[in-house]
Write an enzyme that holds these catalytic residues in place. Sequence first.
Site, PDB file in Angstrom:
ATOM      1  N   ALA A  60       5.337   4.340   2.378  1.00  0.00           N
ATOM      2  CA  ALA A  60       6.182   5.621   3.067  1.00  0.00           C
ATOM      3  C   ALA A  60       6.387   5.450   4.469  1.00  0.00           C
ATOM      4  O   ALA A  60       7.416   5.925   4.744  1.00  0.00           O
ATOM      5  CB  ALA A  60       5.106   6.777   2.816  1.00  0.00           C
TER       6      ALA A  60
ATOM      7  N   GLY B 256       0.699  -1.242   0.032  1.00  0.00           N
ATOM      8  CA  GLY B 256      -0.120  -0.153  -0.003  1.00  0.00           C
ATOM      9  C   GLY B 256       0.768   1.160  -0.169  1.00  0.00           C
ATOM     10  O   GLY B 256       2.037   1.026   0.311  1.00  0.00           O
ATOM     11  N   CYS B 257       0.192   2.206  -0.173  1.00  0.00           N
ATOM     12  CA  CYS B 257       0.813   3.630  -0.492  1.00  0.00           C
ATOM     13  C   CYS B 257       1.449   4.017   0.922  1.00  0.00           C
ATOM     14  O   CYS B 257       2.835   4.406   1.296  1.00  0.00           O
ATOM     15  CB  CYS B 257       0.120   4.607  -1.160  1.00  0.00           C
ATOM     16  SG  CYS B 257      -1.615   4.878  -0.573  1.00  0.00           S
ATOM     17  N   TYR B 258       0.781   4.034   1.838  1.00  0.00           N
ATOM     18  CA  TYR B 258       0.876   4.738   3.343  1.00  0.00           C
ATOM     19  C   TYR B 258       1.888   3.637   3.914  1.00  0.00           C
ATOM     20  O   TYR B 258       2.857   4.140   4.347  1.00  0.00           O
ATOM     21  CB  TYR B 258      -0.354   4.626   4.135  1.00  0.00           C
ATOM     22  CG  TYR B 258      -1.246   5.708   3.780  1.00  0.00           C
ATOM     23  CD1 TYR B 258      -0.719   7.280   4.013  1.00  0.00           C
ATOM     24  CD2 TYR B 258      -2.624   5.581   3.870  1.00  0.00           C
ATOM     25  CE1 TYR B 258      -1.721   7.971   3.883  1.00  0.00           C
ATOM     26  CE2 TYR B 258      -3.480   6.602   3.519  1.00  0.00           C
ATOM     27  CZ  TYR B 258      -3.152   7.912   3.464  1.00  0.00           C
ATOM     28  OH  TYR B 258      -4.046   8.776   3.313  1.00  0.00           O
TER      29      TYR B 258
END
Lengths: 350, 350, 350, 350
Positions: D158, D153-155
């Site tokens: 990061a 996932g994106c979060y």
Amino acid sequence: MTASSNHIRVGILGASGYTGAELIRLLAQHPSTRITLLTGDRAAGKPLGEVFPHLAYLDLPVLTKIEDADYSQCDLVFCALPHGTTQEVIAALPTHLKVVDLSADFRLHDVDTYAEWYGHAHLAPDLQKEAVYGITELARDAVAKARLVANPGCYPTAAQLPLVPLVEADLIDADDIVIDAKSGVSGAGRAAKEGSLFTEVTEGIHAYSVAKHRHAPEIEQGLTKAAGRPILVNFTPHLMPMSRGILSTTYVKLAGGASPADLREAIASRYQGEPFVRALPMGQVPATRHVRGSNHTLIGVVADRIKGRAIIVSAIDNLVKGASGQAVQNMNVMAGLPETTALMQPPMFP
Amino acid sequence: MTASSNHIRVGILGASGYTGAELIRLLAQHPSTRITLLTGDRAAGKPLGEVFPHLAYLDLPVLTKIEDADYSQCDLVFCALPHGTTQEVIAALPTHLKVVDLSADFRLHDVDTYAEWYGHAHLAPDLQKEAVYGITELARDAVAKARLVANPGCYPTAAQLPLVPLVEADLIDADDIVIDAKSGVSGAGRAAKEGSLFTEVTEGIHAYSVAKHRHAPEIEQGLTKAAGRPILVNFTPHLMPMSRGILSTTYVKLAGGASPADLREAIASRYQGEPFVRALPMGQVPATRHVRGSNHTLIGVVADRIKGRAIIVSAIDNLVKGASGQAVQNMNVMAGLPETTALMQPPMFP
Amino acid sequence: MTASSNHIRVGILGASGYTGAELIRLLAQHPSTRITLLTGDRAAGKPLGEVFPHLAYLDLPVLTKIEDADYSQCDLVFCALPHGTTQEVIAALPTHLKVVDLSADFRLHDVDTYAEWYGHAHLAPDLQKEAVYGITELARDAVAKARLVANPGCYPTAAQLPLVPLVEADLIDADDIVIDAKSGVSGAGRAAKEGSLFTEVTEGIHAYSVAKHRHAPEIEQGLTKAAGRPILVNFTPHLMPMSRGILSTTYVKLAGGASPADLREAIASRYQGEPFVRALPMGQVPATRHVRGSNHTLIGVVADRIKGRAIIVSAIDNLVKGASGQAVQNMNVMAGLPETTALMQPPMFP
Amino acid sequence: MTASSNHIRVGILGASGYTGAELIRLLAQHPSTRITLLTGDRAAGKPLGEVFPHLAYLDLPVLTKIEDADYSQCDLVFCALPHGTTQEVIAALPTHLKVVDLSADFRLHDVDTYAEWYGHAHLAPDLQKEAVYGITELARDAVAKARLVANPGCYPTAAQLPLVPLVEADLIDADDIVIDAKSGVSGAGRAAKEGSLFTEVTEGIHAYSVAKHRHAPEIEQGLTKAAGRPILVNFTPHLMPMSRGILSTTYVKLAGGASPADLREAIASRYQGEPFVRALPMGQVPATRHVRGSNHTLIGVVADRIKGRAIIVSAIDNLVKGASGQAVQNMNVMAGLPETTALMQPPMFP
């Protein structure tokens, strides 16, 4: 540019502005160039990454003052300096250099028109005559032979690409053209001006320089050439909240029995096979976001409800086809490289 | 509206959309009205604060289905329902109610024009004839006497306010008007549509409904009346990334020996003393952000470089003067209240 | 302020910045004040409408240089000057004037803390002691009696309103508070800075002044007072693409057996009856757009999944409750007027 | 993937969403792949250019329904379908296909955790065990051997890139991590939802899914593995007005005598030589605009004023490193191609 080198050695004068950064972004993917010189007066001595952190990871020369530039390391320079200061800089360059000038200094060929719009006599009138006005698709052969290319303005590129074929073919009344253009804020550059602040621009739109924008004579110069007689246009630019993009909505009257579909057809056939200019199907219009970050120009034609009129909409990214992308395209042509080199990245959406 | 009540009891049909919320925002500061009815079909049974949290702190009636509305509690209703569904709703309302309709249903007076643009015969043709088209400044007396006011569209308000005085006075060629309009996204309402997504709209602009937007016949109706003969206009709307605001850039040709300054003067004198319409000094143009959140209309006139032409720019907030603000203004006129009541808050900038 | 006048005569020092314009926007609807003085050094001699066209229609005094100000025409001044320059200006004001200072100059009461964060000794230490730090809800009585109110910073207002009641009641661990704050760009003022350009801010976010923002000691001063012992906080501001608004997301650890619901209850009861501060239902969090243009503060509390922790989110408009709105609120209290006067306009959404 | 083919034949399941379009944008510049299959249920039968006009000029297969897909034409598929529907689709794929799944369906390896957060038992538990969780830099060898890669996932991308090295080396207290994340709107996909409308998002920010976002267990899974014991984090996502980008501001407490500089050093050395992850100089923090459109991750570490604490800020483009870029990176690794192929275009700014 010489047979002995594997790469074209490129300098960018004025690398600390947005068009400079955009040149670097594009050239970073160019297999046949090497950036050997970057100038930026206020940032001289700094690595580019301090001015543009998004490019910090690239291996690039440190910024120098323009007077410290070593042009023996360059085959070609892009000149991304402010209007007015550029002509003397270019006049002083060693003549082995090819030059693509992104400023407005060499775009107008008529000395009187230049003086009228810029308020002073041109400082390099010989070069002014020599410079090739480089909308690539409309001047490819001349660009190929040029030493100095005047890279066109953003608005003039968006306006002329659809209009030149129509005026040349007498399909529209060249004396009754209205160009309503909308631009993103990067067109104003990176200078810290109140009018470019986020708070002043977001969530709003306004017209500016109405009936007195310097891109008007540039458009008129191209249409005058296309028509073979003096043409004036109504050109009204607007500033709106986007970083990149120009949408040019042009209102025309049909001439010589042409239909709106004839207009679309004339544009489509003129740019048949061009990699960067595309006519949409009749009745469709482009959005700036469909060209964002790319060198593409999209053009749509719609018949008005009022008989005898049509609406033409063209969209470009002002920093790419409207500036640095077309500059690289011109460099490719000047260097005999495939014209699309480094310019094939698709638009970025969303 | 009766002498016996201290407040006008107001209902809002369709309170869960943006124009509904904007009516509430404005009426919250109105000393002479009380909101007694809010309908919202999908949100029926909920407090308004669930639909519009920014208004949760206000003391307001719970949303009801429109069929459950108790109109005995109302003196006047604002109708903020979708186009097409409104005419039957209004036709069925008790006749003691005054009505300000924010939909397009009663704006066109000609039954054939309505059928042509909306694809079906009008369902309440008698009311269609009775309805008063309410650009307040242009129809104040008729609004004062009306039971049903058709509140004008956003684009038509921005377009007609400057054009009507010019066409009436034959100062421009009414057969050669080009209106290039730019709108914020709230004009598309709160419906969940792909084309209204943030990602689809931000950082871009495009024209839409070119040569077929339903506001064209509404503008033409007004100009036809002003000219005393049928007028068609070229009207091209654009969608751009701002929530509120319309900028209308209109290109005209002078007639009857008029100068651009005559145009500005005709507009200025027509609206002399009007609290909500103001002509800027000659040569200045407005920005949408200078009217944001307010009921103001700003109008600027600039002489084109081409002799005999002028550019007129008008700016409104589409949700205020272009919808809910003008609706409240009309209500004030209908109720004999000071016209500016609840409408004097200054624009919000930045 | 005197019994003999019908209106409080108000001066605004520094009227050409955003907080100045916002004061004028709010005061335009204040029935008991009259603006008699506007200063703006660079714009001296101009009507305000040249600096802020959205306010051009208001009847206001011409901008003057601050040294030309005639304070005999004022009962109270709002000081919206840059930090650092303000203390001497205020020290030199006639003592009949009440003052609401929107700069940071009088917010810190400790001379050493001021010197540490601002790099020089305070130039008006006596006034520094006298000034009342005016989060209205937390200092109403002192504000009522004050001659000089230090209007709080935007971040500190958003942070302290929820935290002070919790620290006072020992419901959280005051030594372990993390405040992650997000601000709109108007907080940086109207100065033309590269970092505030539209192109630099739109479509992005970044933290800035991490661990060194001057609002940290201001927050700590308030929490130290609430705790009765020295408190430090981790405060990290972010700049994001919106003109107005602050969202403060605060991470806390529960103390003394408190539950997250106890936190919400403590906040709700502390601000029970307050017109401008509202606790949302447990588990709900506010959005900045729900307070835009208004003087409201919304506060939400959510229990974290990790036992013993909670997340508190507060939202204000930085130009209203975070600056000019609270300044007017303080003026109302100082003048004995109803505290909500001129501040009741609902938030503007969309 | 076979020696006999010159190109990897690639299918994209779910090509009409934003991650699908982004895959196509990137693969358009990949010299060793050919797109042979595009599915999109609602748009089946249409050319991709009708769904994504910015890609209309590319020569691509027409969209088909997923049940009509001819997988014999593919060597590898990217699965960009909605969460929940994906597991059965992938379970039914021919086993000659390599798969990079951009959905969340195979990210969580624990069946109970999956069931808890997604509300139902996993429908392909064997594949769930087999799938490799593919933050490329943290799982390169496993990705190289995988048939099915669960693209992170994106979060979580990061968050984990900076945190995993720190937790592994016990440099921070893994039980006291606060992650405050800010995302652009494309993370919500192209579905027409009220909450994603321009008017609802622009000029504002809010937290959402506080303490219940499904990316929390994904982050915790990675940190649990790094720590060798169960770890929970406080993860709070925010939605803000930008199309692309995630900024993750993480608040940590130092452990084992580490200094903030040790944290930065651990991150820098872990990613030494990595083309897509870069630690900034100590004290500097990244902006999302510095990675826009690129596969880069930038990480900054700042010492807090409170002893023993640090702030870590990481920035990615959620559609590139947070989705389609990392998917292509994983494909490159799976296929034995240079990992940076098609991913070297610089960030786009402004």
